[in-house]
Design a protein around this motif. Structure first.
Motif, PDB file in Angstrom:
ATOM      1  N   LEU A   1      -0.499  -4.225   7.297  1.00  0.00           N
ATOM      2  CA  LEU A   1      -1.505  -3.628   6.428  1.00  0.00           C
ATOM      3  C   LEU A   1      -2.785  -3.334   7.203  1.00  0.00           C
TER       4      LEU A   1
ATOM      5  N   SER B   1      -2.374  -0.270   9.377  1.00  0.00           N
ATOM      6  CA  SER B   1      -2.274   0.999   8.645  1.00  0.00           C
ATOM      7  C   SER B   1      -3.630   1.514   8.182  1.00  0.00           C
ATOM      8  N   GLY B   2      -4.666   0.688   8.200  1.00  0.00           N
ATOM      9  CA  GLY B   2      -5.983   1.120   7.759  1.00  0.00           C
ATOM     10  C   GLY B   2      -6.902   1.577   8.864  1.00  0.00           C
TER      11      GLY B   2
ATOM     12  N   HIS C   1       0.842  -1.192   0.000  1.00  0.00           N
ATOM     13  CA  HIS C   1       0.000   0.000   0.000  1.00  0.00           C
ATOM     14  C   HIS C   1       0.877   1.242   0.000  1.00  0.00           C
TER      15      HIS C   1
ATOM     16  N   HIS D   1      -7.200   4.756  -2.082  1.00  0.00           N
ATOM     17  CA  HIS D   1      -6.399   5.761  -1.370  1.00  0.00           C
ATOM     18  C   HIS D   1      -5.111   6.089  -2.100  1.00  0.00           C
ATOM     19  N   GLU D   2      -4.714   5.300  -3.043  1.00  0.00           N
ATOM     20  CA  GLU D   2      -3.515   5.596  -3.818  1.00  0.00           C
ATOM     21  C   GLU D   2      -3.794   6.590  -4.943  1.00  0.00           C
TER      22      GLU D   2
ATOM     23  N   TYR E   1      -7.904   0.515   0.134  1.00  0.00           N
ATOM     24  CA  TYR E   1      -6.457   0.752   0.042  1.00  0.00           C
ATOM     25  C   TYR E   1      -6.081   1.190  -1.371  1.00  0.00           C
TER      26      TYR E   1
END
Length: 414
Positions: free
Chosen positions: A132, A135-136, A42, A109-110, A106
């Motif tokens: 991961l 981080s969310g 991510h 969000h990029e 995810y």
């Protein structure tokens, strides 16, 4: 790898809602069954620039489905966001759809236009590794209902559960074998003790009846004549009694079986007492029998029964740590983001005559992620995974919160 989804524009909340359905058809279940862990990284953006990269692994089937939805939905969402710039984007899914939605968030969000996208995951499966999932926390909320087992279900957790079941089955087999072996030994020793008793009585009777011409005064002196034979039999019987007591004491400590949580003693106290009684009757002719020795033997065996569990539990724990929880190359997966768990409890003072469900008190907790690293079995762990159960629990929670708000604001109105 092509799940059902829909995009809805909600004018009341000014949101674009992207719904992803759970597994219903056979093809969708095959997507969930493709549970191989594959690399998934991510990229974290900060003001349009790459700020960080989170390395990890994700569920293969759900990752492929999320990328398929992203390829179809991102062009439409780009045009929709430009047309309605004040709208927010929210991804909502249940079960497999929740895992796909979390991974899709995810991916969204990029993209700079979707950095404010959030996800609400109902009953999300374990679909990504720890880093991961952590981080969310800022944009994914996972909601778990009661005893729902899906958030904790993964390959590693299933292999750990299977290993525990196999070990428990082996312990049960050893328990049965040791149980039968012990009582077989006790039966053999009881039969041996009875045979010695018969041999003693037969020898004494034969000696007394061998010469019918023995007069009464001579019969009174007969014990002195057969004293060497009786002493030898008494010595043998005493030795056998000590051996039986020692062996039974050994069996008491050896037959006990250690489980992961407790120690089960398979020998009953009464069995030892019955064997002890037989051995004492075998040596009844010996006048100076030390009865305290038998009692000390029994107390020692009982002390062994009480002291052994802690030692065996430690040994069982060490063996359990040595056992690999999963096969080589497998990685533990977890539910994504911030985890909120709904728990139903009975009131401390239930009202008689009312149903149980109406008296339940529903509470919500933010739970730690490692709580979902192990499968916990419950009778209703499957039924409480369905969306109808989630809706029922949430309705009860909302009614409870509204009643609490009413009670708290009533004194202020007065």
């Amino acid at each position: 790898m092509r799940p059902s989804f829909a995009i809805v524009r909600d004018q009341n909340s000014k949101c674009f809602l992207l719904f992803i359905r759970g597994a219903i058809s056979t093809k969708e279940r095959l997507t969930a069954a493709a549970s191989v862990e594959v690399p998934f990284h991510h990229i974290v953006l900060n003001e349009g620039q790459i700020d960080n990269v989170i390395l990890g692994y994700a569920h293969y089937g759900m990752l492929a489905a999320a990328r398929w939805i992203a390829n179809l939905a991102i062009p439409l969402l780009h045009s929709a966001v430009r047309e309605f710039p004040d709208y927010q984007l929210k991804v909502i899914g249940h079960s497999m759809g929740a895992g796909i939605g979390a991974i899709l968030t995810y991916i969204l969000h990029e993209h700079y236009d979707f950095t404010s996208c959030t996800c609400l995951a109902f009953a999300p499966p374990a679909c990504m590794t720890w880093e991961l999932a952590e981080s969310g926390k800022g944009f994914i909320t996972s909601l778990v209902n009661r005893n729902d087992m899906v958030p904790a279900f993964s390959k590693v957790a299933f292999e750990s559960l299977r290993s525990e079941v196999m070990v428990s089955s082996k312990l049960d087999d050893l328990q049965d074998q040791d149980h039968l072996s012990l009582f077989a030994k006790i039966s053999q020793r009881v039969a041996l003790a009875k045979s010695h008793m018969l041999s003693i009585s037969h020898s004494v009777g034969k000696t007394a009846d061998s010469d019918p011409s023995i007069s009464e005064p001579l019969l009174k002196q007969a014990p002195e004549i057969i004293t060497p034979e009786a002493n030898r039999l008494n010595i043998d019987c005493s030795q056998q009694r000590a051996d039986v007591a020692a062996n039974l004491e050994h069996d008491f400590s050896a037959v006990s079986v250690a489980t992961s949580e407790e120690r089960i003693i398979l020998v009953d106290k009464d069995d030892f007492a019955s064997a002890k009684t037989v051995t004492e009757s075998c040596c009844a002719s010996q006048g100076d029998v030390d009865s305290n020795q038998v009692l000390d033997t029994e107390e020692a065996s009982l002390e062994t029964k009480e002291e052994a569990p802690s030692l065996t539990q430690n040994g069982a724990g060490k063996e359990k740590q040595k056992e690999p929880p999963s096969g080589p190359g497998s990685r533990q997966l977890f539910p994504p983001g911030r985890i909120i768990h709904m728990v139903a409890q009975l009131p401390l003072e239930p009202n008689p005559g009312e149903g149980t469900s109406s008296n339940e008190i529903v509470s919500i907790y933010e739970t730690p992620r490692d709580l979902y690293s192990k499968i916990r079995l419950a009778p209703n762990m499957i039924d409480e995974h369905y969306m109808t159960s989630y809706i029922s629990t949430m309705e009860s929670l909302l009614e409870q919160l509204q009643s609490e708000d009413t009670v708290s604001t009533a004194p202020n109105d007065l």
